[in-house]
Structures are given as structure tokens and as C-alpha cells.
Motif scaffolding. Structure first.
Motif, mmCIF file in Angstrom:
data_model
loop_
_atom_site.group_PDB
_atom_site.id
_atom_site.type_symbol
_atom_site.label_atom_id
_atom_site.label_comp_id
_atom_site.label_asym_id
_atom_site.label_seq_id
_atom_site.Cartn_x
_atom_site.Cartn_y
_atom_site.Cartn_z
ATOM 1 N N TRP A 61 1.918 -10.340 12.733
ATOM 2 C CA TRP A 61 1.889 -11.691 13.684
ATOM 3 C C TRP A 61 1.182 -11.308 14.826
ATOM 4 C CZ3 TRP A 61 3.974 -12.885 18.246
ATOM 5 C CH2 TRP A 61 3.885 -14.310 18.645
ATOM 6 N N PRO A 62 0.672 -12.179 15.677
ATOM 7 C CA PRO A 62 0.372 -13.544 15.254
ATOM 8 C C PRO A 62 -1.297 -13.557 14.487
ATOM 9 C CG PRO A 62 -0.512 -13.374 17.308
ATOM 10 C CD PRO A 62 0.109 -12.136 17.275
ATOM 11 N N VAL A 63 -1.971 -12.237 14.193
ATOM 12 C CA VAL A 63 -3.015 -12.276 13.805
ATOM 13 C C VAL A 63 -3.130 -11.978 12.340
ATOM 14 C CG1 VAL A 63 -5.139 -11.179 14.042
ATOM 15 C CG2 VAL A 63 -3.907 -11.578 16.045
ATOM 16 N N PRO A 64 -3.632 -12.829 11.605
ATOM 17 C CA PRO A 64 -3.634 -12.705 10.195
ATOM 18 C C PRO A 64 -5.040 -11.787 9.893
ATOM 19 C CG PRO A 64 -4.420 -14.976 10.542
ATOM 20 C CD PRO A 64 -3.805 -14.410 11.996
ATOM 21 N N LYS A 65 -5.206 -11.080 8.795
ATOM 22 C CA LYS A 65 -6.122 -10.074 8.871
ATOM 23 C C LYS A 65 -7.719 -10.843 8.709
ATOM 24 C CE LYS A 65 -3.606 -6.087 7.366
ATOM 25 N NZ LYS A 65 -3.260 -5.020 6.179
ATOM 26 N N HIS A 66 -7.485 -12.010 8.233
ATOM 27 C CA HIS A 66 -8.935 -12.405 8.057
ATOM 28 C C HIS A 66 -9.349 -13.388 9.226
ATOM 29 C CE1 HIS A 66 -5.714 -15.554 7.198
ATOM 30 N NE2 HIS A 66 -6.714 -16.342 7.491
ATOM 31 N N LEU A 67 -8.621 -13.119 10.260
ATOM 32 C CA LEU A 67 -8.954 -14.189 11.511
ATOM 33 C C LEU A 67 -10.059 -13.653 12.223
ATOM 34 C CD1 LEU A 67 -7.295 -16.093 13.023
ATOM 35 C CD2 LEU A 67 -6.963 -14.706 14.872
ATOM 36 N N PHE A 68 -10.953 -12.636 11.929
ATOM 37 C CA PHE A 68 -12.086 -12.298 12.382
ATOM 38 C C PHE A 68 -13.013 -12.557 11.405
ATOM 39 C CE2 PHE A 68 -8.761 -9.486 14.145
ATOM 40 C CZ PHE A 68 -8.526 -10.429 15.369
ATOM 41 N N TRP A 69 -13.069 -12.901 10.387
ATOM 42 C CA TRP A 69 -13.923 -12.699 9.242
ATOM 43 C C TRP A 69 -15.261 -13.664 9.917
ATOM 44 C CZ3 TRP A 69 -11.968 -13.323 3.792
ATOM 45 C CH2 TRP A 69 -11.044 -12.155 3.555
ATOM 46 N N ASP A 70 -15.040 -14.847 10.283
ATOM 47 C CA ASP A 70 -16.232 -15.653 10.880
ATOM 48 C C ASP A 70 -17.038 -15.029 11.843
ATOM 49 O OD1 ASP A 70 -13.412 -17.062 10.507
ATOM 50 O OD2 ASP A 70 -14.455 -18.624 11.154
ATOM 51 N N SER A 71 -16.368 -13.912 12.653
ATOM 52 C CA SER A 71 -17.084 -13.116 13.726
ATOM 53 C C SER A 71 -17.742 -12.113 12.875
ATOM 54 C CB SER A 71 -16.265 -12.783 14.966
ATOM 55 O OG SER A 71 -15.339 -11.796 14.550
ATOM 56 N N ASP A 72 -17.299 -11.508 11.934
ATOM 57 C CA ASP A 72 -17.854 -10.320 11.350
ATOM 58 C C ASP A 72 -19.090 -10.701 10.694
ATOM 59 O OD1 ASP A 72 -15.614 -8.893 11.852
ATOM 60 O OD2 ASP A 72 -14.488 -9.246 10.037
ATOM 61 N N LEU A 73 -19.066 -11.886 9.889
ATOM 62 C CA LEU A 73 -20.264 -12.628 9.146
ATOM 63 C C LEU A 73 -21.181 -12.766 10.504
ATOM 64 C CD1 LEU A 73 -18.648 -14.821 6.301
ATOM 65 C CD2 LEU A 73 -19.914 -12.248 6.282
ATOM 66 N N ALA A 74 -20.875 -13.218 11.376
ATOM 67 C CA ALA A 74 -21.883 -13.989 12.225
ATOM 68 C C ALA A 74 -22.627 -12.702 13.049
ATOM 69 C CB ALA A 74 -21.087 -14.630 13.575
ATOM 70 N N LYS A 75 -21.655 -11.897 13.210
ATOM 71 C CA LYS A 75 -22.363 -10.492 14.106
ATOM 72 C C LYS A 75 -23.241 -9.991 13.033
ATOM 73 C CE LYS A 75 -18.540 -8.716 15.999
ATOM 74 N NZ LYS A 75 -17.723 -7.919 16.687
ATOM 75 N N TRP A 76 -23.028 -9.922 11.696
ATOM 76 C CA TRP A 76 -24.098 -9.260 10.789
ATOM 77 C C TRP A 76 -25.176 -10.219 10.703
ATOM 78 C CZ3 TRP A 76 -26.254 -10.497 6.268
ATOM 79 C CH2 TRP A 76 -26.871 -9.886 5.611
ATOM 80 N N ILE A 77 -25.228 -11.349 10.653
ATOM 81 C CA ILE A 77 -26.207 -12.222 10.694
ATOM 82 C C ILE A 77 -27.280 -11.935 11.879
ATOM 83 C CG2 ILE A 77 -27.028 -14.589 10.743
ATOM 84 C CD1 ILE A 77 -24.650 -15.608 9.139
ATOM 85 N N GLU A 78 -26.382 -12.075 12.878
ATOM 86 C CA GLU A 78 -27.199 -11.707 14.235
ATOM 87 C C GLU A 78 -27.890 -10.489 14.073
ATOM 88 O OE1 GLU A 78 -24.843 -11.691 17.766
ATOM 89 O OE2 GLU A 78 -26.474 -11.189 19.002
ATOM 90 N N GLY A 79 -27.397 -9.430 13.667
ATOM 91 C CA GLY A 79 -28.185 -8.129 13.533
ATOM 92 C C GLY A 79 -29.142 -8.067 12.695
ATOM 93 N N ALA A 80 -29.071 -8.784 11.452
ATOM 94 C CA ALA A 80 -29.933 -8.924 10.428
ATOM 95 C C ALA A 80 -31.341 -9.698 10.772
ATOM 96 C CB ALA A 80 -29.117 -9.529 9.174
ATOM 97 N N CYS A 81 -30.819 -10.746 11.610
ATOM 98 C CA CYS A 81 -31.945 -11.549 11.938
ATOM 99 C C CYS A 81 -32.973 -10.787 12.959
ATOM 100 C CB CYS A 81 -31.578 -12.747 12.501
ATOM 101 S SG CYS A 81 -30.835 -13.993 11.419
ATOM 102 N N TYR A 82 -32.314 -9.807 13.645
ATOM 103 C CA TYR A 82 -32.883 -9.132 14.700
ATOM 104 C C TYR A 82 -33.792 -7.954 13.931
ATOM 105 C CZ TYR A 82 -29.801 -10.690 18.220
ATOM 106 O OH TYR A 82 -28.925 -11.684 19.265
ATOM 107 N N PHE A 83 -33.492 -7.295 12.892
ATOM 108 C CA PHE A 83 -34.146 -6.333 12.132
ATOM 109 C C PHE A 83 -35.203 -6.834 10.986
ATOM 110 C CE2 PHE A 83 -30.709 -3.402 13.449
ATOM 111 C CZ PHE A 83 -31.665 -2.209 13.774
ATOM 112 N N LEU A 84 -34.904 -8.192 10.747
ATOM 113 C CA LEU A 84 -35.713 -8.693 9.643
ATOM 114 C C LEU A 84 -37.311 -8.761 10.088
ATOM 115 C CD1 LEU A 84 -33.842 -11.585 7.813
ATOM 116 C CD2 LEU A 84 -34.531 -9.377 6.916
ATOM 117 N N GLU A 85 -37.446 -9.144 11.469
ATOM 118 C CA GLU A 85 -38.594 -9.252 11.981
ATOM 119 C C GLU A 85 -39.470 -7.662 11.809
ATOM 120 O OE1 GLU A 85 -40.668 -11.823 15.325
ATOM 121 O OE2 GLU A 85 -38.410 -11.735 15.033
#
Lengths: 674, 674
Positions: A61-85
Motif C-alpha cells: 500500500w498504496p502503490v500497486p506493482k503495476h502502477l508505473f507500467w504506463d511510464s515503463d512503456l512510455a520511457k521505452w517508446i521514447e528511447g526506442a524512437c531516439y534510436f530508430l533514427e
């Protein structure tokens, strides 16, 4: 004005520096390893909004383990987009497209977009701003969306985020019918300012100003501090508090104990503190560039300086790590910097030092001072770079300076709270943005070089294309050769950082005129005038100080230790290279000034990158005279000199290099001064 | 078997030792000053059960400020009764009689007797055993009642307490319809064992055994740890917890994280830990004396030794203070012993060191070992004695080894949580009980002398009256003269503690036979055989080591300091005698072995007691080379020797003497080793 997450696109890394090596590893291995973790943990498909067994885990409590999943995916997308170029990869491309599609599909009618409060607790939206990371997650999604747009040249991800920001802007603000809240974990402030700069979204700017200026208002909501007010609204006892709060009402945990302008020292959760101050610095940058005026800007600047100084002068480890205290993942009292948990703490979260780099980059834009550049580089090559294994597959969250039996030196494949690994990826993806600031100012061109490596920057001016190339064997050697190409009629000033550890010893070739008309060195930067660079488009800076040096901690830290450094690299000893060690180097002493230190160049075969090891003598501190309790009066003995025995050879490796060579996980940065 | 709170009556202090001086002060001044505090704060009349404005103060959940009032009065009564015998005072006598009358009148029909749950929250009885101190308060009332009975020779106070114990015995126990609980703050365990020994009350013994053996049972109540079970019953969120709990479920705070026998290190609130272990030791003493058998007694003894060793060897300050951590008023990790709050903590609560004396006294009865005697004496003369001003009017709760601007060296007239001042009074009232153990064993008489001073003990044996008198100038001089008077046919063995800090250097006059038939020294005690003492009823022990000595903390404490000691006295420097000091001696260095230490005998005029000051040279550590942030890389500098400047004379005074001579409140025990 542009953020490093945008300007990195103007920079190309060249040569085979360890930065290039690490970037290649992230692109070829790390992004995929992280993607694999997403797939096995449930993150990858979470925006399909189906139930996942993890959601039933209420263990923390109060943080369920999935609470940051949105940000995990977001940061990965961000990094991926930087590298794709620079490092296109079809698998990564496909994964980004899939995740973006699911995010779009997960948005609610009204624009709301959050995993937890859509699937797990649909009635709970905005009920716990202090703990539940809704705004934090949104911030990372915005940053992902901007990176996505810059690479894909479409608004597939940005569109839903702009809609979400519009909703948020209707929920938070000074108006009576809005919540007078500010994020428990700052992040969205930085993201919204990027959104404003890149798209002109006025809501985004206004929201950030509000979040920053309202923070810590003790009477903000119905005469109460917002977090107290919302806790009452949740019908929580005022004594119910997350484990990070050492006591009820300890709102310094998230920098809400006082308005930011009144905060005298840097306190609480270190990532939150640094993200918050980065947003403040961004606001000042924007004012400086004429993008938006700021109230009380001199007070805001003084606050930034005050909190930065407190952090760097009294609360930062020699590795660039911050945060001595595990309980609140943050700052302890001044000078409290134990090396390890068995000595009282050492957290030094990876994300926190990444955040120092964010803040330093902004401060360099506001006020060119080598102090910020030195710390940015220190963090990069030490506390940040140690956070990923050389094979790119394992990571750290905490970066202690000393191991113990309970906390060995090592890395993990993943964490339930996985903020650090994708933060590392996105930082390295946008790393070019941290090397230099450049542009035009009052008709003249400037390039301020903060970090040395081998790289080229190309940018447009009103006169045409300017290109500066630097080549070096940094961080192992201090010789940096520059080549400037600029259109005729361009007047370019180049400023070069002279790290404090060089003691300002350097040569420039060709040399400056004997009596320059200006003071060539100011606040840690060497200024090369437009005349000089026009006359000498090829010039070489040779920085001294690339010999091993011993650093001593401030006496108030009560650390009777010394640290070995060379250039920007901080060293450590580990048992892999010193197999004789059995007790985490806790009793190992060195003798600065007495035993010579020898260098040895080596190559790490798997990546081909070079590094330098340092070799000297070490002794073991004998504790025979300290038989526990011999006096029956606590852990004391009657006086005498500490006996040093067992002279041995000892090998030091860069701190970033630790835990890549096997061994038992014994490691230490500061050894006893014998 | 008898407790020191009973046996002290056999001992008479003589001469003008500092113990006599302190006892006289408590009797003449302190008891009345404390009584005055009772009257102004509302405590004095609280058992008249009227409402008091303090009861409306809910500022500190879960503990209201009046929660310990029962115990404050009880400890004061206990101390008063000890002193009335030797220092009769009508005002004290009257006050005891009045309070006892009100306590009797406050008892409920069914025997319940507690201020808070009678006046403030009548429905809440037994609903929060973890936090609410009902059993703790009862324990102190029992101890008061026993002291009261021994002086007044009536049961006016004991009668209601026995009735209350009977009620408690119906509430707690292993039976299905009883609560399977144990006190959040141990105390009643010790009290109940005294009750059993003095009155034979079987409920009392059974309850203590239950409390001790049930403690930490993770499935004790409906399959749960009791404190978790009762929190659920209170419908508390599992995350609601007192500020002392650093995180939810941290039941090590009150030693309930595991059964006592399974606890490997001493943890949590230090007074609770020591009261609990004292009760365990009492149980073992009772078994040893044949009063009551104990299950698994060897395991219990091993547990006592293990936790004692962990405390003394790794968690005790050189002053006998324990508890580095303020948040839970208790133990930190091994070797974490900063001197002051601005260095990370130092609590060293007065009551905790008093409790060490309780435990040491029991351990000496179980297993005669100078280790326990040395620590008992260390606590008495340092962390305990420093807790009261020489005028007897002000007190400490916390006893840091170093002051800081936020926590200056000083004392207070009173505390809202006033456990320490009356604890000091009752300890000094019963102090005679700690000097020696004596009695008959298998037909022979023994006297084990633990503490030296000037005093006389008289006790009965089957052969008649035995009397031993000791005379000395302890703690300033090591010569102790003894005179033994015993009936004919008595065979008496006398054992004398040889403190570890003497390095076993002493002379005995007359000397022992050249080849004694037994090993005269064992575990820190010199044994004088019945033949020797019969032949030499007057003998003199001369202990060496009464010269200043420097103590060094264990290297793992990361304290680059030294301590000055002489005999059992630990010294400190304070600005009152060293007015040149401006920064709490944080930068003051001494040079053990290089600068001589000179002694000076002085007299403290108000009490006429003598003391010794120590004089040497001191230097100031220059921090000029440590300009904050000069490297921009944390609080470090490039190597070099620390510069010591400004040689000066420095005066050290006994730690107990601090904050009696004015000044600015700057004080430190451990100075830098130069």
C-alpha cells in the motif's frame, strides 16, 4: 529554445568511444531485452485493458506493482524512437507501433488515459495525487509522444495525449472548481514544457506554472495543504501514510513541505526533487529565451542555486550519486554519505543521477558555469553508466559505493519498479543533446562544448550550416581536436569546458594571442573568439590531469577513506580483479602519496572498448587489537596505532565497469586511508 | 532471592562520595522539584479522576500526552519510599499518602486501575496493547506498591494492585477466552516477578512467563501476530502506524518481530528491549535460586548473552548510552554510533542506561563476570549520572555525545513524557542494591563486590550478622579498604571486581599467599578465600589505572575520534571551560601520545564534592582546503594532509558534569584524533 531530447538529432557520434559503444549496445541489445521483459511481465499488452493477475497483488500500500507500467512503456517508446533514427530495427519499430495502437485504444471518451484507474479502480481517478502517479505516468506518455512524433512524423501518440492534457487542464488549476493539486511525483512539469515548446500548447505551459507555483501551499485547498485535504477526503487517518513517509505529515518526502521558493535545503525523494527543479530551470530557460515571462525569476534562480549547492556540496557522493537514505529514496542530512547499507545507507538511485544531468543541462543554458558541466559529466560516466552491464542486459536501481553481505555488488535483469532501465535507454538515445549548446545570439553564433568525446554537430544559422567536429579518446585522454566549418561572414564563439579537476592546466594549439582582449577563462569555460576560430578552424585542446588522483571526502562525512579518480572516471576495487579479498574491502587500506599508482590500458573484448586500470599497493587493517568488548565498555579499545598488515597488489577498475567480471560481489569505492 | 530494590535496605552509604552527594540532592531537592512539576502539570491530582485540559490534546496519535501519568506518579512514589527511610521528609510523606489515597479511590469495581481508560476513553480498555501502555503503567504501580509496603508496612497501595493483577490475569493468558497479548512496552514483567518474590502471588509469576514466552508468536491470536490482530480489530488500516514504526509491520520496534529466543540481535526501542531482557534474566535468577523452574533455560541464557554481546560490542556508546536512532528511540545497525544529531543520530536515553543497570545486576547474579559489572558502573557514572544537574533540578532524556546548533548540551526542568527524571530518583534511592551480591550458598557466606565507593552492608546468615565495610575515594582513586566482621564459624568468600580498564593491575594488602590453591582471578573478579578473609578482616585493594587514558572507537564506527577516560569516568569538553570554542568542538583535534594530559583536583562548591579535570593541548582542524564544492563533484577535495592550527589548552570535565557551568551549550566527548 529546444530540449536535448530534440537537439540530439543534430549530433552524430563518431569513432569508438565508450559512449558509442554503450549506445550501440542499447540499440542492439538493451531495447530488445527490455521489450522481452515487457512481454513476460504483462506490460506489453496492458493497454489492451484486460485483467492481469498482478493487479490482484495488494502487498504494497498504496502503490500497486503495476502502477508505473504506463511510464515503463512510455520511457521505452521514447528511447526506442531516439534510436530508430540512427539504429533502425524492425522488431523495435513493430513493437512501438503496436504499443502506440493499444494506448490510443485505451483512451476513455473524455480523454482520460491511465491503466490503473481504467482497469483496476475505475472510480478512483484523481483521488490520491500524492501517491498514485497518474500525472507522472501522463508526463512520461507526453515525452514518448513527442519523441514518437519526431521520428514517425505523425500524431498517432501525441493526439491522445493532447486530449488528455486538455482534460487534466480542466481538473487542475487555481479556479474554484478545480483541484489545487500538484503531482506527488513531479515529471509531467518537464513533459508539459516540452509539449509547449514543440507544439505551443498553452494549457501545457499554464499547468506547469500552476503545479510549480502552487506546490507546498499550506492553505491551498480549503485552507489545507492539498495532500492533507485529499487524505481527509479519502477518509484516511492522518496517521496512515506510505512507508516512505518516516512520519505522518512528512511532506518533505515529495518537496511539498513548503513552497519551492522557501525551501532552504534539498530534501526528500531525490528523483522527485530533481525532476521538479529541472522543470523550474526549464521555466527560467524559457524566460531567458523570451518564450514566456516568469514571476520572481531572480528568486527562482536563487532557489535553484541554493538547492543545487546544497546537493553538490553536502549531499552528493563522489560518483555523482545522491540519496543516502533508502526509506525515502532520498537525501539525508548534510554530509551524511556512508558508502554502504551496513554503514548506515547509500541509495544513489540511477534515475536520480540521470535527473541531475537533466537539471545540469538546463542550468548550463541559463548560466554557463563549469560547475554544472563537471557534475553532469561526473554523473554520466559514473553513477549513470554503472547502471547497465556492458552486455546491455542487466541493470541497477541502487548504486552503493560499498558492498556488504546483505547488498552485494551486482545487477538485476529487471525490477518490479522498473523506472531506471528505460530511463538509461532514453538518456543514451538522446545523449547527443547533452554534449553542447549552440545557436545564434544577437546575430552571432556560439557553440558551448560541455562534454568531450568524438562527435559532430551540424546546425543551421541565418548564414547557413555550421558544423563542429571533435575527436578524442575521452575519457582516457585529454587531447581533443576540433574542426569548425562555417559559412563566410559567420562569427562563431566557441567555449570549451575546462574541468575543475584539471586545475585549469591545459594547452591550446594554435595558442591564443599572447594578450587576448578578453579574459579567456571564466567560470570553467575557455572562450575562443570568432577571430580565433575563423583564423584557426582546426584547433586542439589538450587538458592535463589525466593521471590518477586521490580524492578525500570532507571531514564532516566521517569517512576515513580516499577515492581514486582519473579524469572524469571514479574507480573502485572489486574482488573479481582482487581475488584475495574476503570482506568487501572494508578493512583494505591504501597509502596515497606513498605507494605509487601505475596505469594499464586494457580492452574489453566483447565490445572492443578500451579502459584503464589502476594498480597500487594495499594493506589490510588488523582488527586484532579490537577484540570486541575487550573493555566491556562498548566498541572501543585503549589507544594505539592501527596496524596495517599483508601488503598486496591491488587493481582498481572504473566504477562503471564493476560487476562485469564475475567474482563474489565485493566492491568498494572509498578505501581506508592508511 | 531478593531484588536490589529490596536489598538496598541492607546497605548504608558513608563518607562523601559523589554517590552520597547525588543521593542527598535527590532526597533534599529532586523529589520536591518533581512533586512541584506534578502539581503544575495536573499529574498530582489526576487520580481524582476529574477532567484535565491536557486530555483534549490529540496532537500525537496514538499516545495522548497524559498516557504515562500513572507511571510518573508510580516511579516517584517508589523513589520517595526508598528515600524516606534514610532521608525522612514530611512533605514527601504527605504527598505519598495523598497520591496513594487517590489511586485507591480511582480503582474500578472490577479492579481496573488506569487513568486514561477510566477518565478519557472508558470504552477502550485493552483495545491497543501495542501502544497504550496500560500494562506498563500497571507495572510501575506494582513497583510503587512494593516499595510503599516495605516502607509503610501496610498494604494501602499493594491491595488495589493485587486486585488489578487478578483482573489482568483473567484477561491475558493462553486460554481460549483470554487475550494472547504481551505488553507493547515491557515493564510489568519485572514488576510481577518482584510481586511474586515478595508476596508469592502465583498469578504474577504465571503472567510474566506467559508474556515472555508468548511474545513475538506470529500466529498467537487467531493465526496472527497479536498486534496485527488487534489492529484489525480496531479496524485500523494495516498501514496506520505510530511514528515510531518506520514502516508498517515493523514490530521489531517493540521486540515482537520474532519470539525472544529467536532474536539474533538487539533491536528497536532500547528501554523496551532492556526491560524485557531484565525480566528474562529475573526468570533465570529465580530458576537458579530454586524458586521456579524455567523451560529451555540454557536457550534463554544463550539469548541473553547473545543480545547483551550485540549491544555492548556493537551498539553501545562509550558513555554507556544505547540507541543511536531518534525515530524509534532505539538501536541502529551494528557500529552505527554517531555522536550527534547533525552527524546522523545519538539518542542514549537516560532510562535505557538505567535499564542496562537492571539487566547487569541480574546477569551478575546468574553468572559472575566483570563484563556486566564494568558496564553497570560505566552506565551509572556516565550516561545515567549526566541525566541530572548537580543542583538536582533539571534533567535529560537524551544524552548525546556531541552537541550541535539544533541540539545544544543542556537539561530541562521537565518533559511531557517524563519517564527519565523519576527513574533517576528511584535508581538512586535503591542504589545500595547494586553495590554487591551477598548471601549464603551451601552453608558458606559470599559477598561479591561490584561497585566501589564508601558504604557498609549488613546482613544475616544462619551464623549471625555479617558486615562488610568499604572505604575509598572512588571514582577518583583506586584504593579501597575493606573491613569484614563476621561471627565465628562463618566462612565467607569475598570477590572483588577488577575492572577491565585496570588491565588487571592491582595490589592486595595483605597479599594473597604466594601460591594460592585456586585461580584468584576469574572473569574479572578477584576471589578472596574464607581463609584469607578470616586471617585478614582488614584488607585493602589498590586498583591501578587511575590515570587518564585515550580510548579509540572501533574502526567500523567510522568515527575518527578519541575519547578521554580516567577510571570509570568518561570525559568531555565543553565551552564553559573552553570559551574559545565556537563550533561544538566539531573541528577540535587532540594528539594522544604526543600531548601530555595533566590532572587537576577540584571541588564543586555547592555540594562540596570533588572531581578531577584533565588538561591537554588541542588544535583546530583547518577546513580551508575544503572549500565546498571546489571540484564540483561532491564534498571532496584532492588529497593532502589535514592541517591542524591554533594550538591551545583544553580542559576536559567528566561527562556527568557537563552543562552545570553555564556556557553556550557546546560539548563533545569524542574529539578528532590529530
Amino acid at each position: 529554445m529546444a530540449h536535448p531530447q530534440v537537439t540530439f538529432r543534430n549530433t552524430t557520434f563518431t569513432g569508438n568511444s565508450i559512449l558509442v559503444s554503450r549506445r550501440n549496445t542499447v540499440a542492439s541489445t538493451t531495447l530488445k531485452a527490455q521489450l522481452e521483459q515487457f512481454k513476460t511481465t504483462g506490460r506489453y499488452t496492458c493497454f489492451e485493458l484486460k485483467w492481469h493477475p498482478t493487479y490482484d497483488d495488494h502487498s504494497m500500500w498504496p502503490v500497486p506493482k503495476h502502477l508505473f507500467w504506463d511510464s515503463d512503456l512510455a520511457k521505452w517508446i521514447e528511447g526506442a524512437c531516439y534510436f530508430l533514427e540512427s539504429h533502425y530495427d524492425e522488431e523495435i519499430d513493430d513493437a512501438v507501433r503496436y504499443i502506440v495502437k493499444t494506448i490510443r485504444s485505451a483512451q476513455q471518451e473524455d480523454g482520460y488515459l491511465n491503466l490503473h484507474y481504467t482497469v483496476v479502480d475505475p472510480k478512483g481517478r484523481w483521488s490520491n495525487i500524492r501517491d498514485m502517479h497518474e500525472l507522472y505516468n501522463c508526463g512520461h506518455l507526453i515525452e514518448a509522444a513527442l519523441a514518437h512524433r519526431n521520428y514517425y512524423k505523425n500524431n498517432d501518440l501525441l493526439e491522445p495525449l493532447i486530449k488528455y492534457v486538455s482534460l487534466i487542464s480542466n481538473v487542475f488549476g487555481p479556479e474554484n472548481d478545480k483541484l489545487h493539486a500538484y503531482p506527488g511525483h513531479p515529471e509531467i512539469e518537464m513533459a508539459l514544457l516540452r509539449l509547449y515548446v514543440e507544439t505551443g500548447n498553452e494549457d501545457a505551459y499554464r499547468l506547469t506554472r500552476y503545479f510549480v507555483e502552487e506546490r507546498g501551499n499550506s492553505t491551498g485547498q480549503d485552507g489545507k495543504l492539498y495532500y492533507d485535504w485529499e487524505a481527509e477526503k479519502r477518509q484516511e487517518s492522518p496517521w496512515k501514510r506510505p512507508s516512505h513517509y518516516p512520519e505522518a505529515g512528512a511532506h518533505w518526502y515529495n518537496q511539498a513541505h513548503a513552497p519551492i521558493l522557501e525551501q532552504q535545503t534539498i530534501e526528500g525523494h531525490s528523483v522527485r526533487a530533481l525532476y521538479l527543479l529541472t522543470a523550474v530551470a526549464d521555466l527560467l530557460c524559457m524566460e531567458k529565451r523570451g518564450l514566456a515571462p516568469m514571476n520572481k525569476s531572480s528568486e527562482w534562480l536563487a532557489t535553484l542555486h541554493r538547492l543545487w549547492d546544497n546537493m553538490v556540496d553536502k549531499k552528493m557522493y563522489v560518483t555523482g550519486g545522491i540519496g543516502a537514505i533508502k526509506q525515502w529514496e532520498g537525501f539525508g542530512i548534510d554530509y551524511f554519505l556512508p558508502q554502504s547499507t551496513d554503514e548506515g545507507g547509500c541509495y544513489s538511485e540511477t534515475c536520480a543521477s540521470i535527473a541531475i544531468m537533466f537539471l545540469a543541462e538546463r542550468l548550463l543554458a541559463i548560466d554557463l558555469d563549469g560547475r554544472y558541466g563537471d557534475v553532469m559529466e561526473l554523473c554520466l560516466y559514473n553513477n549513470v553508466m554503472t547502471a547497465m552491464s556492458l552486455d546491455g542486459k542487466s541493470f541497477t536501481y541502487v548504486n552503493q559505493l560499498g558492498s556488504s553481505e546483505a547488498d552485494k555488488s551486482g545487477r538485476e535483469d529487471w525490477f518490479w519498479c522498473a523506472c531506471c532501465p528505460p530511463n538509461y535507454s532514453r538518456l543514451f538515445g538522446s545523449l547527443g543533446g547533452y554534449l553542447w549548446h549552440y545557436g545564434e545570439d544577437q546575430g552571432e553564433t556560439y557553440i558551448n562544448v560541455h562534454l568531450y568525446t568524438s562527435a559532430r554537430v551540424v546546425f543551421q544559422t541565418t548564414h547557413g550550416t555550421v558544423e563542429l567536429e571533435q575527436q578524442s579518446h575521452w575519457p582516457w585522454d585529454g587531447t581533443v581536436s576540433f574542426t569548425l566549418q562555417q559559412p563566410k561572414d559567420t562569427r562563431t564563439t566557441v567555449r570549451l569546458r575546462i574541468p575543475a579537476w584539471t586545475n585549469s592546466t591545459f594547452t591550446l594549439d594554435p595558442p591564443l594571442p599572447e594578450k587576448p582582449k578578453y579574459n579567456p577563462i571564466s567560470k570553467g569555460y575557455l572562450t575562443l573568439s570568432p577571430d580565433y576560430v575563423a583564423a584557426n578552424p582546426n584547433f586542439t585542446l589538450k587538458l592535463m590531469g589525466f593521471t590518477p588522483r586521490w580524492l578525500e571526502p570532507h571531514p564532516y562525512t566521517s569517512q576515513n577513506t580516499v577515492f581514486l579518480a582519473r579524469g572524469p572516471i571514479i574507480y573502485c576495487a572489486e574482488d573479481a580483479q582482487n581475488p584475495w579479498e574476503t570482506n568487501h574491502f572494508k578493512d583494505v587500506a591504501v597509502k596515497p602519496g606513498q605507494a605509487a599508482v601505475r596505469e594499464e590500458s586494457r580492452v574489453w573484448e566483447p565490445t572492443g572498448e578500451s579502459y584503464i586500470t589502476l594498480h597500487t599497493k594495499a594493506w589490510t587493517r588488523s582488527l586484532r587489537a579490537w577484540k570486541d568488548g575487550q573493555l566491556g565498555t562498548g566498541p572501543v579499545r585503549e589507544g594505539g596505532e592501527v596496524e596495517l598488515v599483508d601488503e598486496r597488489d591491488i587493481v582498481f577498475v572504473p566504477y562503471y565497469f564493476r560487476a562485469n567480471s564475475g567474482g563474489k560481489g565485493h566492491m568498494r569505492v572509498g578505501l581506508i586511508k592508511g
